[in-house]
Design a protein around this motif. Structure first.
Motif, mmCIF file in Angstrom:
data_model
loop_
_atom_site.group_PDB
_atom_site.id
_atom_site.type_symbol
_atom_site.label_atom_id
_atom_site.label_comp_id
_atom_site.label_asym_id
_atom_site.label_seq_id
_atom_site.Cartn_x
_atom_site.Cartn_y
_atom_site.Cartn_z
ATOM 1 N N GLU A 132 25.736 -97.387 1.749
ATOM 2 C CA GLU A 132 24.474 -97.298 2.497
ATOM 3 C C GLU A 132 23.491 -96.383 1.780
ATOM 4 O O GLU A 132 22.313 -96.700 1.627
ATOM 5 C CB GLU A 132 24.798 -96.766 3.895
ATOM 6 C CG GLU A 132 23.945 -97.316 4.995
ATOM 7 C CD GLU A 132 23.855 -98.825 4.952
ATOM 8 O OE1 GLU A 132 22.730 -99.304 5.048
ATOM 9 O OE2 GLU A 132 24.900 -99.512 4.803
ATOM 10 N N LEU A 133 24.010 -95.252 1.330
ATOM 11 C CA LEU A 133 23.169 -94.276 0.629
ATOM 12 C C LEU A 133 22.587 -94.900 -0.635
ATOM 13 O O LEU A 133 21.391 -94.775 -0.924
ATOM 14 C CB LEU A 133 24.023 -93.058 0.274
ATOM 15 C CG LEU A 133 23.261 -91.786 -0.063
ATOM 16 C CD1 LEU A 133 22.583 -91.260 1.180
ATOM 17 C CD2 LEU A 133 24.209 -90.739 -0.611
ATOM 18 N N TYR A 138 17.981 -96.918 -3.747
ATOM 19 C CA TYR A 138 17.436 -97.803 -4.767
ATOM 20 C C TYR A 138 16.475 -98.850 -4.216
ATOM 21 O O TYR A 138 16.015 -99.710 -4.956
ATOM 22 C CB TYR A 138 18.562 -98.487 -5.536
ATOM 23 C CG TYR A 138 19.188 -97.552 -6.530
ATOM 24 C CD1 TYR A 138 18.566 -97.284 -7.744
ATOM 25 C CD2 TYR A 138 20.366 -96.906 -6.251
ATOM 26 C CE1 TYR A 138 19.118 -96.405 -8.639
ATOM 27 C CE2 TYR A 138 20.934 -96.018 -7.137
ATOM 28 C CZ TYR A 138 20.295 -95.778 -8.332
ATOM 29 O OH TYR A 138 20.839 -94.905 -9.223
ATOM 30 N N THR A 139 16.205 -98.815 -2.904
ATOM 31 C CA THR A 139 15.197 -99.749 -2.373
ATOM 32 C C THR A 139 14.033 -98.976 -1.772
ATOM 33 O O THR A 139 12.959 -98.906 -2.350
ATOM 34 C CB THR A 139 15.822 -100.668 -1.304
ATOM 35 O OG1 THR A 139 16.462 -99.856 -0.335
ATOM 36 C CG2 THR A 139 16.821 -101.613 -1.900
ATOM 37 N N GLU A 140 14.308 -98.312 -0.666
ATOM 38 C CA GLU A 140 13.228 -97.661 0.069
ATOM 39 C C GLU A 140 12.678 -96.452 -0.679
ATOM 40 O O GLU A 140 11.479 -96.232 -0.733
ATOM 41 C CB GLU A 140 13.776 -97.230 1.430
ATOM 42 C CG GLU A 140 12.747 -97.315 2.528
ATOM 43 C CD GLU A 140 13.417 -97.068 3.874
ATOM 44 O OE1 GLU A 140 12.929 -96.221 4.601
ATOM 45 O OE2 GLU A 140 14.446 -97.714 4.159
ATOM 46 N N LEU A 143 10.974 -94.942 -5.804
ATOM 47 C CA LEU A 143 9.988 -94.194 -6.573
ATOM 48 C C LEU A 143 10.235 -92.691 -6.524
ATOM 49 O O LEU A 143 10.301 -92.049 -7.584
ATOM 50 C CB LEU A 143 8.573 -94.545 -6.086
ATOM 51 C CG LEU A 143 7.489 -94.291 -7.119
ATOM 52 C CD1 LEU A 143 7.715 -95.127 -8.353
ATOM 53 C CD2 LEU A 143 6.127 -94.572 -6.521
ATOM 54 N N PRO A 144 10.405 -92.095 -5.310
ATOM 55 C CA PRO A 144 10.711 -90.662 -5.286
ATOM 56 C C PRO A 144 11.984 -90.325 -6.055
ATOM 57 O O PRO A 144 12.035 -89.304 -6.759
ATOM 58 C CB PRO A 144 10.898 -90.354 -3.794
ATOM 59 C CG PRO A 144 10.240 -91.445 -3.081
ATOM 60 C CD PRO A 144 10.265 -92.637 -3.954
ATOM 61 N N PHE A 145 12.969 -91.211 -5.976
ATOM 62 C CA PHE A 145 14.241 -90.967 -6.660
ATOM 63 C C PHE A 145 14.043 -90.933 -8.169
ATOM 64 O O PHE A 145 14.489 -90.023 -8.867
ATOM 65 C CB PHE A 145 15.218 -92.075 -6.259
ATOM 66 C CG PHE A 145 16.573 -91.947 -6.884
ATOM 67 C CD1 PHE A 145 17.388 -90.886 -6.568
ATOM 68 C CD2 PHE A 145 17.024 -92.898 -7.783
ATOM 69 C CE1 PHE A 145 18.632 -90.764 -7.143
ATOM 70 C CE2 PHE A 145 18.267 -92.777 -8.357
ATOM 71 C CZ PHE A 145 19.066 -91.708 -8.039
ATOM 72 N N GLU A 146 13.287 -91.933 -8.679
ATOM 73 C CA GLU A 146 13.052 -91.981 -10.122
ATOM 74 C C GLU A 146 12.211 -90.794 -10.570
ATOM 75 O O GLU A 146 12.435 -90.223 -11.633
ATOM 76 C CB GLU A 146 12.354 -93.291 -10.499
ATOM 77 C CG GLU A 146 13.195 -94.532 -10.275
ATOM 78 C CD GLU A 146 14.421 -94.573 -11.176
ATOM 79 O OE1 GLU A 146 14.373 -93.991 -12.261
ATOM 80 O OE2 GLU A 146 15.421 -95.178 -10.778
ATOM 81 N N LEU A 147 11.224 -90.415 -9.721
ATOM 82 C CA LEU A 147 10.382 -89.267 -10.053
ATOM 83 C C LEU A 147 11.232 -88.009 -10.166
ATOM 84 O O LEU A 147 11.074 -87.225 -11.112
ATOM 85 C CB LEU A 147 9.325 -89.067 -8.969
ATOM 86 C CG LEU A 147 7.980 -89.753 -9.213
ATOM 87 C CD1 LEU A 147 7.053 -89.510 -8.037
ATOM 88 C CD2 LEU A 147 7.368 -89.218 -10.489
ATOM 89 N N ALA A 148 12.142 -87.840 -9.206
ATOM 90 C CA ALA A 148 12.995 -86.655 -9.232
ATOM 91 C C ALA A 148 13.827 -86.625 -10.509
ATOM 92 O O ALA A 148 13.971 -85.574 -11.139
ATOM 93 C CB ALA A 148 13.909 -86.651 -8.012
ATOM 94 N N SER A 149 14.326 -87.794 -10.925
ATOM 95 C CA SER A 149 15.149 -87.800 -12.126
ATOM 96 C C SER A 149 14.310 -87.505 -13.364
ATOM 97 O O SER A 149 14.775 -86.832 -14.279
ATOM 98 C CB SER A 149 15.885 -89.135 -12.263
ATOM 99 O OG SER A 149 14.971 -90.183 -12.245
#
Lengths: 214, 343
Positions: A132-133, A138-140, A143-149
């Motif tokens: 679920e995580l 990877y959907t919702e 963008l924030p996830f990629e920015l953080a990385s």
């Protein structure tokens, strides 16, 4: 009281004890090891909350990598504990204030209605927290996830650039160059004619028989 | 008897039953594992012996079969010497922390489609977490011994394990991309249908990187600089004797079996048989693990020890780029019409 309650209170007691020892112990290596224990028990509590991915990630990242490097440094430093404690009373008011602020913040969050047990949602059997995580990440929140990385990547590069000093008097070898070495670079095969030993002229034949015949 | 116990424990009876049953299962895993470790040491001495044209141990028992027992007894009765300037508590904690994760990781290892102690979804992550915790035993042992050789050994080992763990983690990413699951049982079942479905074919570079990283993770030759005899005597366990020393060895061999088991499960189809018309069985898993363990021994008998900077170069500059490139390649191929090859 059910079995999980017993586990929770045991883990919570260990966690509090470890957290307390991190700041009270005099030996910095002990402090780091107690921090490891604190992380580990916190991961246990998260597992109890069915947040298995977070719990295991905590052990993997903090216990398995960050604290290892931390211990690495602490063990090699010669830390004078008395010197570290010099400004203790001077900083106490400020530190106490910050600590109090954190306690108030925690109380506000935990006392709020969103954290009351009635909001606990029971998940169906076979519900996978990990899957679920990953799906949400990877959907919702792509963008924030990629920015953080990317921010993390920049931090890594910056840390390396800031600490990298190319010493000129360093005599270390470059293993890449060494691996590239081929036989032709180091070994020279010289073709030399074999030294042929010329047969010694047999002595003149006499009456005495040759020794080999006896 | 059961009725009496049920009455005695009252409402806790189901919990007590669960705990007892789990404990029995744990013993059923750990006991054969200990025996396997004991006989792996014998196998190592025999195999290396034959590779060096010797016969290895052959005095105790027929064909040396009782040698591990004799070794164990000897170490059990030896004195555990405590260095005067050592840190007493941590000195004894070191071996314990080395062996505990080596056993704890077995909780999620499936031996068959149904035989598994804890069938959790994040099994692969759990194993990665446990193997990364194992480094603490080595670090603490090296520091608590208060000896320069031991400390150097433990620092080498820590740096090496942290470095190779990254490459190892990336190879697992490739596996979970193919299997669509972190559950070890599901990873094996994703490879069903004959050996041409096993993941070592589409993920061959990752398989090679995984196995070499596994050798480095377990501090085995040719990556055994943590205990390089020629430079730092015996590395992190130089001050240990008797059973405390033996526990480090148990942990090392248990880890060897664990990483071989994982390689068999993730890349070689676990308990599945190589061809569909032969039934799947636990014996297949045993055979695959035995082969991989033989590779470990083979490496030790044939390769000279790596130099330390070369180990670091191999981990950071070769393995990590290879895994990154192959993950991107697999991800891209999955979007094409050839994607079925990678599932």
């Amino acid at each position: 009281m059910v079995f999980t309650d017993i586990v929770f209170y045991t883990l919570a007691a260990i966690l509090l004890f470890a957290g307390l020892r991190v700041i009270t112990t005099r030996n910095p290596v002990y402090a780091a090891l107690f921090l490891v224990l604190a992380f580990f028990t916190a991961a246990g509590i998260w597992l109890l909350l069915e947040a298995e991915f977070l719990g295991i990630a905590l052990v993997l990242v903090y216990v398995g990598a960050v604290m290892v490097l931390f211990l690495f440094v602490v063990m090699m430093l010669d830390i004078n504990v008395d010197k570290l404690r010099e400004g203790f009373w001077e900083y106490l008011p400020m530190a106490g204030f910050i600590g109090l602020l954190m306690v108030v913040e925690m109380a506000m969050v935990l006392g709020g209605k969103y954290f009351s047990p009635t909001h606990a949602v029971s998940k169906p059997l076979g519900y996978s927290n990990t899957a679920e995580l990953g799906r949400v990440l990877y959907t919702e929140y792509l963008l924030p996830f990629e920015l953080a990385s990317v921010v993390l990547l920049v931090a890594i590069v910056a840390a390396i650039v800031l600490t990298l000093r190319d010493r000129q008097d360093n005599k270390s070898m470059n293993p890449a160059d060494q691996v590239k070495v081929r036989k032709q670079d180091r070994v020279r095969i010289v073709s030399m004619p074999a030294e042929v030993e010329l047969p010694v002229e047999p002595p003149a034949v006499t009456d005495t028989p040759a020794e080999g015949k006896q | 008897m059961m009725a009496f116990l049920a009455q005695f424990f009252g409402e806790y009876w189901p919990s007590v039953q669960t705990v007892t049953w789990t404990l029995i299962k744990i013993v059923a895993i750990v006991l054969p594992l200990m025996i396997a470790v004991a006989y792996l040491t014998l196998a190592e001495r025999k195999v290396i012996g034959y590779m060096q044209v010797r016969i290895g141990p052959n005095r105790v028992g027929y064909w040396g079969l009782l040698q591990p027992l004799a070794d164990g007894l000897k170490l059990l009765f030896k004195e555990i010497i405590l260095p005067t300037a050592s840190n007493k508590g941590l000195f004894f904690l070191g071996p314990v922390l080395a062996i505990a994760p080596a056993f704890a990781a077995w909780a999620v290892v499936p031996f068959d489609a149904t035989m598994v102690l804890a069938d959790i979804d994040a099994g692969l992550l759990y194993i990665l977490a446990m193997t990364s915790v194992a480094v603490y035993g080595v670090i603490i042992a090296g520091w608590a011994s208060n000896s320069k050789y031991a400390f150097l050994g433990s620092l080498r080992s820590a740096a090496q394990i942290v470095s190779y763990e990254i490459a190892m983690g990336f190879t697992l990413v490739g596996v979970l991309m193919c299997a669509n699951s972190l559950n070890l049982g599901k990873i094996v079942l994703g490879q069903a249908g004959g050996f041409w479905h096993w993941y070592f074919i589409p993920l061959f570079p990752l398989f090679v990187v995984y196995f070499i990283s596994a050798v480095a993770e377990t501090n085995r030759a040719p990556f055994d600089v943590a205990e390089g005899e020629s430079e730092i005597v015996a590395g992190f366990h130089v001050e240990y004797s008797g059973m405390a020393f033996a526990v480090f060895f148990l942990a090392e061999y248990a880890n060897m079996i664990l990483v071989s088991m994982l390689a068999a499960l993730m890349f070689l189809g676990g308990w599945l048989s190589p061809v569909p018309f032969i039934p799947d069985s636990f014996l297949w898993l045993l055979a695959k693990v035995a082969f991989l363990l033989f590779m470990f021994l083979w490496f030790r008998a044939t390769f000279p020890r790596y130099r330390y900077d070369q180990i670091m170069r191999l981990g950071w500059k070769i393995f990590i780029p290879i895994t990154l490139v192959w993950i991107v390649f697999v991800g891209a191929m999955m979007q094409t019409s050839l994607g079925y090859l990678f599932h």
